[in-house]
Design an enzyme around this catalytic site. Sequence first.
Site, PDB file in Angstrom:
ATOM      1  N   SER A  34       0.831  -1.227  -0.069  1.00 34.99           N
ATOM      2  CA  SER A  34       0.129  -0.111  -0.052  1.00 34.99           C
ATOM      3  C   SER A  34       1.040   1.268  -0.005  1.00 34.99           C
ATOM      4  O   SER A  34       1.978   1.394   0.622  1.00 34.99           O
ATOM      5  CB  SER A  34      -1.021   0.015   1.229  1.00 34.99           C
ATOM      6  N   TYR A  55      -1.454  -0.031  10.202  1.00 29.03           N
ATOM      7  CA  TYR A  55      -1.860  -0.692   8.798  1.00 29.03           C
ATOM      8  C   TYR A  55      -0.600  -0.377   7.843  1.00 29.03           C
ATOM      9  O   TYR A  55      -0.063  -1.379   7.354  1.00 29.03           O
ATOM     10  CB  TYR A  55      -3.243   0.220   8.409  1.00 29.03           C
ATOM     11  N   LYS A  92       2.061  -3.440   6.449  1.00 27.35           N
ATOM     12  CA  LYS A  92       2.249  -3.569   4.995  1.00 27.35           C
ATOM     13  C   LYS A  92       3.659  -3.649   4.877  1.00 27.35           C
ATOM     14  O   LYS A  92       4.186  -4.558   4.174  1.00 27.35           O
ATOM     15  CB  LYS A  92       1.169  -2.516   4.157  1.00 27.35           C
TER      16      LYS A  92
END
Length: 319
Positions: free
Chosen positions: A117, A141, A145
């Site tokens: 991402s 998050y 990733k």
Amino acid sequence: MTWLVTGGAGYIGAHVVRAFTEQGIGAVILDDLSSGHESFVPEGVPFVRGSILDGELVLDTLRTHSITGVVHVAGFKYAGVSVQRPLHTYAQNVTGTLSLLGAMEEAGVGRIVFSSSAAVYGTPDTDLVTEATAKNPQSPYGESKLIGEWLLHDQGVAQNLAHTSLRYFNVVGSGYPDVYDTSPHNLFPLVFEALLDGRTPRINGNDYPTPDGTCVRDYIHVADLARSHVAAARRLDAGESIEPVYNLGSGDGVSVGEIMTAMRDVTGIEFEPEVAPRRAGDPARIVASGELAARDLDWTMRHTLTEMVSSAWSARSQA
Ligand SMILES: NC(=O)c1ccc[n+]([C@@H]2O[C@H](COP(=O)([O-])OP(=O)(O)OC[C@H]3O[C@@H](n4cnc5c(N)ncnc54)[C@H](O)[C@@H]3O)[C@@H](O)[C@H]2O)c1
């Protein structure tokens, strides 16, 4: 050859599965339906319901279906929520990836394409992000990733795993009338839900240092993105050289204000968005060069902004 698509019952995964089968590559889906939908699974594609955290199930799936490579799309993708739920985020995105890689090692499956991402960059200090831009994730998050990318890298060294990570920017649109983004946190579904409920869509902040004061993002069409996964899988299958990471960005920035104008034009619904306060951690602008991916992964923008909005609206409004 047959590829396993984890998270293949989700918005992006379902497009990846269809891109594979349309190109004559077998696909199998493993998905726990935590945010996916069984209705997104195309007819004829084997579907295993379960979690990547269940190592035995993953191993059994890899063996039963003679899997040759994995597109690892499954994950918990809500950056904002991840700040409140770091342990859940790490369990799904880090422990989950670890569990998958362990099963792949045991089954002797040596190829993987990972859904990473733009969140790994945090708030980049540049007008155009490249793969060399400093990584500075600002949420569990984004961190999870980046750790996923490191896990692939380390297994590559230890186990000769052939891998690549695709850093997605803002994925929108629909390639099929029956598959669309159902996220309760992304801009497109939020605007559509508001319009369908007769509410006024919102903009978070209009005082950013951008031409119209709203955030600028790099919007890419999900079907274009899915296509590049096929190209990546083909390179891995052919043993061709591949970069460890690619940005799937357009090089073009579009503001949230411009999206709202496109939404009005496409839906025919007149509205003036309500301006809410900025969301914490939202960078003013994030736009990436997709040059490397264009060179290696058949990456190009085949859809205009209007097509992105109209395909997404028509899939959502027909659902
Ligand atoms: N949508 C975007 O703009 C965007 C941008 C950057 C990265 N990504 C990444 O792309 C991936 C897919 O995103 P999406 O928009 O399709 O989200 P999504 O929520 O629609 O899809 C995720 C899928 O993974 C499944 N899943 C989640 N945890 C699982 C687990 N433990 N075991 C098995 N299946 C599990 C869900 O049920 C769902 O079907 C995610 O990893 C996300 O982080 C998305």
